[in-house]
Design a protein around this motif. Structure first.
Motif, PDB file in Angstrom:
ATOM      1  N   HIS A  13       0.830  -1.168  -0.067  1.00 34.49           N
ATOM      2  CA  HIS A  13       0.154   0.142  -0.196  1.00 34.49           C
ATOM      3  C   HIS A  13       1.026   1.249  -0.032  1.00 34.49           C
ATOM      4  O   HIS A  13       1.847   1.321   0.723  1.00 34.49           O
ATOM      5  N   ASP A  14       0.346   2.271  -0.697  1.00 34.22           N
ATOM      6  CA  ASP A  14       1.117   3.625  -0.567  1.00 34.22           C
ATOM      7  C   ASP A  14       1.115   4.199   0.578  1.00 34.22           C
ATOM      8  O   ASP A  14      -0.009   4.390   1.279  1.00 34.22           O
ATOM      9  N   GLN A  74      -5.297  -5.558  -9.366  1.00 35.22           N
ATOM     10  CA  GLN A  74      -5.783  -4.508  -8.460  1.00 35.22           C
ATOM     11  C   GLN A  74      -5.746  -3.000  -9.129  1.00 35.22           C
ATOM     12  O   GLN A  74      -6.513  -2.202  -8.749  1.00 35.22           O
ATOM     13  N   TYR A  89       6.036   2.689   1.129  1.00 36.15           N
ATOM     14  CA  TYR A  89       4.917   2.104   1.265  1.00 36.15           C
ATOM     15  C   TYR A  89       4.676   1.314   2.546  1.00 36.15           C
ATOM     16  O   TYR A  89       5.383   1.616   3.406  1.00 36.15           O
ATOM     17  N   ARG A  90       3.401   0.925   2.636  1.00 37.40           N
ATOM     18  CA  ARG A  90       2.973   0.085   3.962  1.00 37.40           C
ATOM     19  C   ARG A  90       2.503  -1.105   3.921  1.00 37.40           C
ATOM     20  O   ARG A  90       2.130  -1.467   2.678  1.00 37.40           O
ATOM     21  N   SER A 107       0.098  -4.559   4.796  1.00 38.62           N
ATOM     22  CA  SER A 107      -1.271  -4.862   5.118  1.00 38.62           C
ATOM     23  C   SER A 107      -1.369  -5.481   6.299  1.00 38.62           C
ATOM     24  O   SER A 107      -0.867  -6.693   6.446  1.00 38.62           O
TER      25      SER A 107
END
Ligand code: NAP
Length: 439
Positions: free
Chosen positions: A103-104, A132, A315-316, A318
């Motif tokens: 994820h951004d 996605q 980024y991160r 989940s």
């Protein structure tokens, strides 16, 4: 005694961990590598730039691991949704999260939600055909793009936005992105960095590529460069990167004249808000100076007119229900890979989005050492787990449509057959097509 290992995520961190388990336990281990997608290799497929095919060659190494008898790929299964983490823990001696950081990281700025503003996970996912993000449909009809951040992802995005169709020969850029880029009207790609030349995260090989683009040329303002003798304190890689910036600053105007696109480095510029009505029209930045390595605002602001923004700022991971998560750092809460007894993290899910693909190898070997220690100390209990036999029973009961590595080879073959001339593959960009292709 056979050890049963579940690895969640089939990217580099996942397969290096599987390889390490094989090296540690040989025939005495069974490893199941899970992935939400029906296709393996994570960032190798959907993160590495499509024009960097030599980097993607590393997947052949993962394939050797994947094809061995004691490792299997279990695609099209989402842990935390199709099967809970508790269920996996009941079946396997250890569960390792190698789920990366998909994820951004948000910019956290006003205007971030305007149209044609994307994070790099989405934008890179678009040109790499991640299911996605395949429908992202960025508007490339404007003249000016801003790429925020001064890391290798920012470089990838700036380069992809600047290349001609011919320069994608031999790449596996997906057709929808190639068509959009062919129609692109961009003439300026501004790379905005909140700090200066000595703080860039771009590596020399990748930065040097900007010198060899057919229709684009980089520009650095000589006034942004420190005195050449100041580079002596830098470690050699960074010194080389800064050397490239110096070369960009020295490109004569006469050489720029025949290039349609300029990649302009705007350093000491920290974005403060995005401006526009509906769609993004400008990025307001504050001029900074660097004090003790930190960007400090000067109060002077200006607006860069813009039609497209791609934030490449990190980024991160989940979160997964029931697994402790460090919200601030955006990764699993862990101590050297240990999350809770029997639960581990590796790669970006462990340490955050840093390092090269190769950095994940020692990470994988390290987490297997820790699992071995915990098994030996009795920290993981003495219950005999069923491993893959137990999982297969559960999958059957839930009617999960598992995609195996053999299925993937059929999908891969179909992608190779659909490739443009000279390209290695034309990826399927939606899950239904992938599943259909396995026959
Ligand atoms: P990165 O190397 O950490 O760079 C992130 C950039 O974003 C930095 O310049 C950072 O500036 C900036 N940034 C962060 N937050 C910001 C904010 N709020 N506002 C403005 N700027 C901000 O991350 P990355 O480019 O995403 O790359 C991730 C990892 O993948 C890296 O290890 C990279 O080397 C690797 N990678 C390698 C390749 C390759 O080898 N070809 C290709 C792609 C990625 P500050 O430094 O000031 O925080």
């Amino acid at each position: 005694m056979t050890r049963h290992l579940a690895i969640v995520g089939s990217g580099p961190a996942g397969y290096y961990t599987a390889e390490a388990a094989q090296k540690k336990w040989g025939d005495d281990v069974r490893v199941d590598v899970f992935d939400t997608l029906p296709v393996p290799f994570g960032l190798i497929r959907t993160g590495v730039a499509p024009d960097h095919q030599s980097i993607k060659g590393v997947s052949r190494r993962y394939e050797t691991t994947a094809l061995s008898d004691n490792v299997r790929f279990v695609g099209n299964v989402t842990i935390g949704q199709d099967v809970t983490v508790e269920e996996l823990q009941g079946l396997y001696d250890a569960v390792v999260f190698a789920t990366g950081a998909p994820h951004d990281k948000p910019l956290g700025l006003p205007g971030e939600d305007l149209a044609n503003v994307f994070g790099s996970a989405a934008f890179v996912g678009w040109y790499n055909g991640h299911p996605q993000f395949a429908q992202l449909d960025p508007d490339l009809s404007g003249k000016s793009a801003v790429v925020i951040g001064m890391g290798n992802v920012a470089l990838d995005v700036a380069r992809i936005l600047s290349k001609t169709e011919d320069e994608f020969a031999g790449s596996d850029i997906v057709n929808h992105a190639l068509e959009a880029l062919k129609a692109s009207r961009l003439t300026t790609v501004t790379i905005v960095g909140r700090r200066g030349p000595h703080q860039i995260m771009m590596t020399p090989k990748e930065l040097g590529e900007l010198m060899h683009l057919l229709r684009a040329t980089p520009r650095v303002d000589p006034a942004d460069l420190p005195a050449p003798e100041d580079d002596a304190i830098l470690e050699p890689g960074l010194r080389k990167s800064v050397g490239h910036l110096r070369s960009f600053a020295a490109i004569p105007e006469s050489e720029r004249a025949d290039k349609a696109v300029e990649i302009d480095f705007d350093m000491f510029a920290s974005p403060v808000r995005l401006i526009g009505t509906g769609k993004v029209e400008g990025v307001e930045v504050e001029r900074t100076r660097v004090e003790a390595g930190r960007a400090v605002g000067t109060g002077e602001t200006y607006v860069i007119p813009v039609d497209l923004v791609v934030a490449c700022i990190g980024y991160r991971s989940s979160p997964i229900p029931g697994v402790p998560f460090d919200e601030r750092a955006g990764k699993f809460a862990n101590d050297e890979g240990r999350i809770l007894p029997g639960l581990y993290a590796v790669g970006w899910a462990r340490r955050g989005p840093t390092g090269t693909i190769g950095t994940n190898r020692p990470d994988g070997f390290g987490v297997i050492d820790r699992i071995a220690e915990d098994l030996a100390s009795g920290a993981l209990g003495t219950v005999t787990r069923q491993g893959r036999a137990g999982f297969d029973a559960l999958a059957e009961e839930r009617q999960l449509d598992i995609v195996t590595f053999r299925d993937w080879k059929k999908i891969e073959e179909a992608e190779a057959q659909a490739a443009r001339e000279g390209a290695p593959r034309e990826k399927f960009v939606d899950i239904a097509s992938m599943i259909r292709a396995r026959g």
